[in-house]
Scaffold this motif. Structure first.
Motif, PDB file in Angstrom:
ATOM      1  N   VAL A  48      -4.204  -9.123  -0.095  1.00 41.63           N
ATOM      2  CA  VAL A  48      -5.016  -8.205   0.710  1.00 41.63           C
ATOM      3  C   VAL A  48      -4.391  -6.804   0.715  1.00 41.63           C
ATOM      4  O   VAL A  48      -5.104  -5.804   0.699  1.00 41.63           O
ATOM      5  CB  VAL A  48      -5.192  -8.751   2.141  1.00 41.63           C
ATOM      6  N   ALA A  49      -3.063  -6.744   0.705  1.00 43.34           N
ATOM      7  CA  ALA A  49      -2.391  -5.437   0.650  1.00 43.34           C
ATOM      8  C   ALA A  49      -2.750  -4.725  -0.647  1.00 43.34           C
ATOM      9  O   ALA A  49      -2.994  -3.512  -0.663  1.00 43.34           O
ATOM     10  CB  ALA A  49      -0.882  -5.606   0.778  1.00 43.34           C
ATOM     11  N   LEU A  50      -2.783  -5.466  -1.743  1.00 40.55           N
ATOM     12  CA  LEU A  50      -3.154  -4.889  -3.036  1.00 40.55           C
ATOM     13  C   LEU A  50      -4.582  -4.346  -2.999  1.00 40.55           C
ATOM     14  O   LEU A  50      -4.850  -3.258  -3.514  1.00 40.55           O
ATOM     15  CB  LEU A  50      -3.008  -5.939  -4.140  1.00 40.55           C
ATOM     16  N   LEU A  51      -5.478  -5.087  -2.374  1.00 40.37           N
ATOM     17  CA  LEU A  51      -6.866  -4.635  -2.248  1.00 40.37           C
ATOM     18  C   LEU A  51      -6.936  -3.321  -1.481  1.00 40.37           C
ATOM     19  O   LEU A  51      -7.643  -2.397  -1.883  1.00 40.37           O
ATOM     20  CB  LEU A  51      -7.711  -5.712  -1.558  1.00 40.37           C
ATOM     21  N   SER A  52      -6.177  -3.205  -0.403  1.00 42.84           N
ATOM     22  CA  SER A  52      -6.196  -1.966   0.386  1.00 42.84           C
ATOM     23  C   SER A  52      -5.650  -0.790  -0.410  1.00 42.84           C
ATOM     24  O   SER A  52      -6.144   0.333  -0.285  1.00 42.84           O
ATOM     25  CB  SER A  52      -5.433  -2.145   1.699  1.00 42.84           C
ATOM     26  N   ILE A  53      -4.667  -1.035  -1.258  1.00 43.23           N
ATOM     27  CA  ILE A  53      -4.083   0.033  -2.079  1.00 43.23           C
ATOM     28  C   ILE A  53      -5.102   0.526  -3.116  1.00 43.23           C
ATOM     29  O   ILE A  53      -5.330   1.729  -3.250  1.00 43.23           O
ATOM     30  CB  ILE A  53      -2.788  -0.447  -2.755  1.00 43.23           C
ATOM     31  N   THR A  78       2.520   0.544   2.572  1.00 44.04           N
ATOM     32  CA  THR A  78       2.612   0.819   1.137  1.00 44.04           C
ATOM     33  C   THR A  78       1.831   2.070   0.773  1.00 44.04           C
ATOM     34  O   THR A  78       2.303   2.907  -0.010  1.00 44.04           O
ATOM     35  CB  THR A  78       2.116  -0.387   0.316  1.00 44.04           C
ATOM     36  N   ILE A  79       0.647   2.213   1.343  1.00 45.39           N
ATOM     37  CA  ILE A  79      -0.145   3.425   1.099  1.00 45.39           C
ATOM     38  C   ILE A  79       0.602   4.646   1.618  1.00 45.39           C
ATOM     39  O   ILE A  79       0.681   5.676   0.937  1.00 45.39           O
ATOM     40  CB  ILE A  79      -1.547   3.301   1.731  1.00 45.39           C
ATOM     41  N   LEU A  80       1.194   4.546   2.795  1.00 50.96           N
ATOM     42  CA  LEU A  80       1.997   5.633   3.358  1.00 50.96           C
ATOM     43  C   LEU A  80       3.147   5.988   2.418  1.00 50.96           C
ATOM     44  O   LEU A  80       3.410   7.165   2.152  1.00 50.96           O
ATOM     45  CB  LEU A  80       2.537   5.239   4.739  1.00 50.96           C
ATOM     46  N   GLY A  81       3.810   4.963   1.885  1.00 52.28           N
ATOM     47  CA  GLY A  81       4.895   5.201   0.931  1.00 52.28           C
ATOM     48  C   GLY A  81       4.423   5.898  -0.332  1.00 52.28           C
ATOM     49  O   GLY A  81       5.079   6.822  -0.823  1.00 52.28           O
ATOM     50  N   LEU A  82       3.273   5.480  -0.856  1.00 55.13           N
ATOM     51  CA  LEU A  82       2.716   6.124  -2.054  1.00 55.13           C
ATOM     52  C   LEU A  82       2.362   7.583  -1.786  1.00 55.13           C
ATOM     53  O   LEU A  82       2.605   8.452  -2.619  1.00 55.13           O
ATOM     54  CB  LEU A  82       1.486   5.367  -2.544  1.00 55.13           C
ATOM     55  N   VAL A  83       1.784   7.841  -0.619  1.00 59.52           N
ATOM     56  CA  VAL A  83       1.452   9.220  -0.250  1.00 59.52           C
ATOM     57  C   VAL A  83       2.734  10.053  -0.203  1.00 59.52           C
ATOM     58  O   VAL A  83       2.787  11.167  -0.746  1.00 59.52           O
ATOM     59  CB  VAL A  83       0.709   9.275   1.107  1.00 59.52           C
ATOM     60  N   ASN A  84       3.776   9.523   0.431  1.00 61.23           N
ATOM     61  CA  ASN A  84       5.033  10.266   0.552  1.00 61.23           C
ATOM     62  C   ASN A  84       5.701  10.509  -0.793  1.00 61.23           C
ATOM     63  O   ASN A  84       6.218  11.596  -1.048  1.00 61.23           O
ATOM     64  CB  ASN A  84       5.987   9.553   1.507  1.00 61.23           C
ATOM     65  N   VAL A  85       5.673   9.523  -1.680  1.00 61.64           N
ATOM     66  CA  VAL A  85       6.245   9.705  -3.023  1.00 61.64           C
ATOM     67  C   VAL A  85       5.462  10.758  -3.787  1.00 61.64           C
ATOM     68  O   VAL A  85       6.045  11.641  -4.426  1.00 61.64           O
ATOM     69  CB  VAL A  85       6.252   8.358  -3.797  1.00 61.64           C
ATOM     70  N   ASN A  86       4.148  10.676  -3.706  1.00 63.05           N
ATOM     71  CA  ASN A  86       3.313  11.648  -4.424  1.00 63.05           C
ATOM     72  C   ASN A  86       3.392  13.041  -3.812  1.00 63.05           C
ATOM     73  O   ASN A  86       3.224  14.034  -4.507  1.00 63.05           O
ATOM     74  CB  ASN A  86       1.874  11.159  -4.505  1.00 63.05           C
ATOM     75  N   LYS A  87       3.638  13.129  -2.517  1.00 60.33           N
ATOM     76  CA  LYS A  87       3.810  14.430  -1.862  1.00 60.33           C
ATOM     77  C   LYS A  87       5.039  15.132  -2.430  1.00 60.33           C
ATOM     78  O   LYS A  87       5.012  16.310  -2.734  1.00 60.33           O
ATOM     79  CB  LYS A  87       3.981  14.238  -0.353  1.00 60.33           C
TER      80      LYS A  87
END
Length: 189
Positions: free
Chosen positions: A46-51, A171-180
């Motif tokens: 489900v986490a993968l689906l949200s990503i 995980t989405i928050l982490g991806l946003v921060n890495v991409n920022k």
């Protein structure tokens, strides 16, 4: 360089490949989980689906959930339970609504507290709608006993909320921060 978001209905080769990869991953990962109620598991998929939904939008989220869950059912060999397949599609759609929110972009590292609140709200509403729908579908069209379905629906809502909130959102928050951090890079001349 900031990438412009595509329309949620634009299906180029990259989008089709993304749906295929997302559905395959969701389908295989959907086989793994921890039982919590009759025929109900806590599934990290489900986490993968949200990503995928946050990265590519509600239509991609819908199709990844739909195709992926159908693959899970086929691989597992228990037949396709269309109400539950549609529940994954509904979840993916609602989780992807944040993609349309003004100035939200995981790829460009752009998200505010308001985006996260919206993502949590729409994802939670989507999970509730998805599994109430799946339960009602099973009772009405699959002749499943209502008392068993109530336990399944409650278990599915709780387990999917846990995974969404504890794995998907961080995980989405982490991806946003890495991409920022990566979007602030400049080339030396």
């Amino acid at each position: 360089m900031i990438e412009i978001k595509k329309s949620i209905f634009e299906f180029d080769t990259k989008t089709v490949v993304t749906i295929g990869i997302g559905a395959a991953l969701y389908g295989v990962l959907g086989l793994f989980g921890f039982p919590i109620a009759p025929n109900t598991n806590i599934k990290p998929a489900v986490a993968l689906l949200s990503i995928f939904a946050a990265l590519f939008g509600p239509v991609v989220g819908f199709l990844v959930g739909f195709i992926g869950h159908a693959l899970t059912d086929m691989i597992a060999g228990w037949g396709i339970w269309w109400g539950w397949v549609l529940s994954s599609a509904i979840m993916g759609f609602f989780m992807g609504l944040v993609y349309n929110y003004k100035e939200f972009s995981v790829k460009n590292g752009i998200a505010t507290k308001r985006h996260y609140i919206y993502m949590i709200f729409t994802g939670t509403i989507g999970i509730i709608i998805a599994f109430v729908f799946a339960g009602a579908f099973d009772v009405m069209f699959m002749s499943e006993p209502a008392n068993k379905i109530v336990i399944q629906v409650v278990g599915a809502i709780v387990s999917n909320l846990i995974v969404f909130l504890a794995l998907g959102i961080p995980t989405i928050l982490g991806l946003v921060n890495v991409n920022k951090k990566n979007s602030n890079l400049e080339l030396d001349k």
